[in-house]
Design a protein around this motif. Structure first.
Motif, mmCIF file in Angstrom:
data_model
loop_
_atom_site.group_PDB
_atom_site.id
_atom_site.type_symbol
_atom_site.label_atom_id
_atom_site.label_comp_id
_atom_site.label_asym_id
_atom_site.label_seq_id
_atom_site.Cartn_x
_atom_site.Cartn_y
_atom_site.Cartn_z
ATOM 1 N N ALA A 1 0.826 -1.208 0.000
ATOM 2 C CA ALA A 1 0.000 0.000 0.000
ATOM 3 C C ALA A 1 0.863 1.261 0.000
ATOM 4 O O ALA A 1 0.656 2.180 -0.816
ATOM 5 C CB ALA A 1 -0.929 -0.004 1.220
ATOM 6 N N VAL A 2 1.839 1.320 0.891
ATOM 7 C CA VAL A 2 2.660 2.524 1.029
ATOM 8 C C VAL A 2 3.508 2.757 -0.218
ATOM 9 O O VAL A 2 3.547 3.864 -0.777
ATOM 10 C CB VAL A 2 3.553 2.424 2.282
ATOM 11 N N PHE A 3 4.190 1.715 -0.688
ATOM 12 C CA PHE A 3 5.080 1.903 -1.828
ATOM 13 C C PHE A 3 4.334 1.932 -3.157
ATOM 14 O O PHE A 3 4.882 2.396 -4.165
ATOM 15 C CB PHE A 3 6.184 0.847 -1.821
ATOM 16 N N GLY A 4 3.097 1.452 -3.171
ATOM 17 C CA GLY A 4 2.277 1.640 -4.355
ATOM 18 C C GLY A 4 2.022 3.119 -4.582
ATOM 19 O O GLY A 4 2.177 3.640 -5.699
ATOM 20 N N VAL A 5 1.652 3.821 -3.511
ATOM 21 C CA VAL A 5 1.436 5.271 -3.597
ATOM 22 C C VAL A 5 2.743 5.990 -3.931
ATOM 23 O O VAL A 5 2.792 6.892 -4.780
ATOM 24 C CB VAL A 5 0.850 5.806 -2.276
ATOM 25 N N LEU A 6 3.822 5.573 -3.285
ATOM 26 C CA LEU A 6 5.113 6.221 -3.509
ATOM 27 C C LEU A 6 5.579 6.047 -4.955
ATOM 28 O O LEU A 6 6.084 6.993 -5.572
ATOM 29 C CB LEU A 6 6.156 5.645 -2.545
ATOM 30 N N THR A 7 5.405 4.852 -5.494
ATOM 31 C CA THR A 7 5.833 4.587 -6.870
ATOM 32 C C THR A 7 5.062 5.445 -7.869
ATOM 33 O O THR A 7 5.642 5.993 -8.817
ATOM 34 C CB THR A 7 5.657 3.099 -7.210
ATOM 35 N N VAL B 1 6.497 8.896 -7.698
ATOM 36 C CA VAL B 1 7.787 8.998 -8.379
ATOM 37 C C VAL B 1 7.594 9.080 -9.892
ATOM 38 O O VAL B 1 8.213 9.896 -10.584
ATOM 39 C CB VAL B 1 8.678 7.792 -8.014
ATOM 40 N N LEU B 2 6.707 8.240 -10.420
ATOM 41 C CA LEU B 2 6.475 8.201 -11.864
ATOM 42 C C LEU B 2 5.859 9.499 -12.387
ATOM 43 O O LEU B 2 6.124 9.895 -13.528
ATOM 44 C CB LEU B 2 5.575 7.014 -12.214
ATOM 45 N N THR B 3 5.063 10.136 -11.568
ATOM 46 C CA THR B 3 4.356 11.338 -12.035
ATOM 47 C C THR B 3 5.082 12.631 -11.709
ATOM 48 O O THR B 3 4.815 13.667 -12.340
ATOM 49 C CB THR B 3 2.943 11.397 -11.429
ATOM 50 N N ARG B 4 6.009 12.605 -10.762
ATOM 51 C CA ARG B 4 6.615 13.853 -10.302
ATOM 52 C C ARG B 4 8.089 14.015 -10.658
ATOM 53 O O ARG B 4 8.601 15.130 -10.625
ATOM 54 C CB ARG B 4 6.461 13.978 -8.780
ATOM 55 N N LEU B 5 8.777 12.922 -10.978
ATOM 56 C CA LEU B 5 10.206 13.029 -11.250
ATOM 57 C C LEU B 5 10.497 12.893 -12.739
ATOM 58 O O LEU B 5 9.809 12.158 -13.453
ATOM 59 C CB LEU B 5 10.977 11.954 -10.475
ATOM 60 N N ASP B 6 11.549 13.574 -13.173
ATOM 61 C CA ASP B 6 11.987 13.505 -14.558
ATOM 62 C C ASP B 6 13.297 12.726 -14.618
ATOM 63 O O ASP B 6 14.347 13.236 -14.211
ATOM 64 C CB ASP B 6 12.199 14.918 -15.107
ATOM 65 N N PRO B 7 13.261 11.489 -15.126
ATOM 66 C CA PRO B 7 14.489 10.684 -15.157
ATOM 67 C C PRO B 7 15.530 11.213 -16.132
ATOM 68 O O PRO B 7 16.663 10.729 -16.141
ATOM 69 C CB PRO B 7 13.973 9.305 -15.604
ATOM 70 N N HIS B 8 15.173 12.185 -16.945
ATOM 71 C CA HIS B 8 16.116 12.754 -17.908
ATOM 72 C C HIS B 8 16.559 14.149 -17.485
ATOM 73 O O HIS B 8 16.937 14.977 -18.325
ATOM 74 C CB HIS B 8 15.464 12.830 -19.287
ATOM 75 N N SER B 9 16.492 14.408 -16.186
ATOM 76 C CA SER B 9 16.842 15.739 -15.685
ATOM 77 C C SER B 9 18.320 16.043 -15.923
ATOM 78 O O SER B 9 19.162 15.161 -16.026
ATOM 79 C CB SER B 9 16.549 15.832 -14.186
ATOM 80 N N ALA B 10 18.609 17.321 -15.986
ATOM 81 C CA ALA B 10 19.995 17.734 -16.219
ATOM 82 C C ALA B 10 20.899 17.303 -15.086
ATOM 83 O O ALA B 10 22.066 16.971 -15.288
ATOM 84 C CB ALA B 10 20.055 19.264 -16.387
ATOM 85 N N ALA B 11 20.342 17.276 -13.853
ATOM 86 C CA ALA B 11 21.157 16.876 -12.701
ATOM 87 C C ALA B 11 21.597 15.444 -12.832
ATOM 88 O O ALA B 11 22.722 15.076 -12.485
ATOM 89 C CB ALA B 11 20.359 17.082 -11.417
#
Length: 497
Positions: free
Chosen positions: A180-186, A189-199
């Protein structure tokens, strides 16, 4: 020792006592219990810890793209879990801990050869686990590192002392919470982070070449999963003897591979999107961005899961060390001996954790690779013996008898293990040594291939002349002795000890 003798103060092993009384001894049929599907959540939670996520950080750190990193950890986890799951079937067939069963291949004293590596695995993982758990809990609660190390290890030891059934119960219920907890977290992550970020692009500076990096990550994920093979049947040995082998293997595989693939992939995503990924701070940062306080809650849940797997590791380390001592001096596995062994393991873990450097990611990578090196030839020999040589038929009582059919030292198993390990050396690729084959491959580590093929193949060839007919008579006699001990009751069994 008599493997069928009940432990102190109980009439049938389980009895009405809260603390488990069985240890390295045989679990009689009358004491078998549990459901096959329990293996799934047990190993799901056992693998769903921040330590697993750290493996997912390796790909981006080596310059791999997110798709390549995810593919490497998923394929590696699925490959490594294959061996682990097949070990699970040994538990209900033999009613013995995993490493006791190794005596059939290496001899009662010869089994000490893989035991050292196994204890290293248990202690090493618990050191990393206690460091991460303390980091997680200190995000919410006050207290210094020393205090939290002591408290976390203390709770883990308490769970290990109570034993098998409590560990299964804790792991099973934690599975629902973690999903339950990591389902929400995942989703966050998928909706809020950009895996191609400049950083994240800065990781590319550390690239060793895409194919080489892929193999490094694949091997790390596989080694991480294979490390569980050394004690997986410890938690299936109480199942009824006649349970379906296919179901035992499937539930173990589904739980362990599913959680590893999920959490390692999540780690790869975090490391691709964040400049300085950390198992604890990254979970907290992303979770709190979803709902204030949610990330902190997720960290606490992760820390609790770490305590659970630390208890599992301490329990397994106790079984292995007791087995090693029993090989040279007969041990009656009483509750007192169990507690002393578990406490000793906890003290070692505490000491090493206090000495561990803060930047441990590179150390963790080397640690996982070393586990793969030591455990690959062992798992090859053990599985070949169980499935192709003796086909699951063992004289259990002889595994505790130095003068029995398995002997003190079995040259076949030791020779196959040594040859398998030696064949791996040219393929090693670590921070302190790179073998000639690995160097020719640009640093790619394929050592598991010769380890499996040479270790398992040579053992199969060396056992072609085994007198299995004579061993079958010993198996029959062992079954008769064990069944007789059960039929006569505990008093009669104890009188034969």
């Amino acid at each position: 020792m008599d493997p069928a003798v009940p432990m102190e103060g109980t009439s049938a092993g389980r009895g009405s006592r809260m603390i488990e009384v069985r240890s390295i001894d045989y679990v009689p049929v009358r004491e078998r219990h549990g459901k096959v599907w329990h293996q799934g959540p047990f190993w799901f939670t056992g693998n769903f810890v921040p330590t697993t996520m750290v493996t997912g950080f390796l790909g981006p750190a080596l310059g791999l793209s997110l798709p390549a990193s995810v593919a490497a950890v998923v394929l590696g986890a699925c490959f490594g879990t294959f061996f682990m799951a097949f070990h699970a079937n040994q538990g209900p067939r033999m009613g013995l801990p995993q490493m006791i069963q190794s005596r059939a291949q290496f001899g009662i004293r010869g089994a000490i050869v893989p035991f050292a590596a196994v204890v290293f695995v248990y202690v090493g993982f618990n050191v990393f686990n206690v460091v991460l758990a303390a980091q997680g809990l200190r995000t919410v609660f006050s207290g210094g590192t020393t205090l939290w190390y002591a408290l976390i290890i203390g709770v883990a030891l308490l769970l290990a002392v109570v034993g098998h059934d409590l560990l299964h119960l804790v792991q099973r219920w934690l599975t629902y919470v973690l999903i339950a907890v990591f389902g929400v977290l995942t989703v966050g992550v998928l909706t809020r982070l950009d895996p191609h970020s400049a950083a994240a692009a800065g990781h590319a500076a550390h690239s060793h070449g895409s194919w080489t990096s892929f193999l490094v990550v694949f091997s790390a994920a596989a080694g991480y999963q294979i490390s569980y093979a050394v004690y997986v049947s410890d938690y299936s040995r109480y199942l009824p003897r006649d349970v379906s082998a296919r179901r035992v293997i499937w539930w173990t595989y589904a739980g362990a591979a599913g959680s590893a693939a999920w959490l390692m992939s999540l780690g790869a995503l975090l490391a691709s999107a964040l400049p300085h990924p950390d198992a604890i701070s990254s979970i907290r940062q992303v979770g709190n961005a979803i709902v204030p306080g949610f990330g902190t809650f997720a960290v606490v849940v992760s820390s609790v899961a770490l305590v659970g797997i630390m208890a599992v590791n301490a329990y397994g380390a106790m079984l292995t060390t007791t087995s090693a001592i029993d090989a040279f001096r007969a041990v009656r596995p009483t509750v007192r001996i169990r507690i002393a062994g578990i406490v000793a393991v906890g003290l070692i873990v505490f000491t090493v954790a206090m000495l561990l450097p803060e930047n441990y990611l590179e150390s963790f990578n080397t640690f996982v690779l070393m586990m793969l090196y030591f455990l690959i030839p062992w798992t090859a020999v053990n599985l070949v013996d169980f499935y192709w040589v003796r086909r699951g038929h063992y004289a259990v009582t002889a595994l505790f008898d130095p003068s029995g059919i398995y002997g003190r030292w079995s040259w076949r198993g030791i020779a196959a293990y040594a040859a398998g390990f030696a064949a791996m050396i040219p393929f090693f690729a670590t921070s302190f040594y790179t073998g000639p084959v690995a160097e020719a491959l640009g640093g790619a580590d394929l050592s598991f291939v010769p380890g499996l093929l040479v270790g398992g193949g040579l053992y199969y060839l060396l056992t072609r002349n085994l007198d299995l007919a004579a061993e079958a008579a010993a198996v029959t006699a062992s079954e008769r002795e064990l069944e007789g001990a059960e039929a006569d009751g505990p008093a009669a069994a104890a009188s034969r000890a």
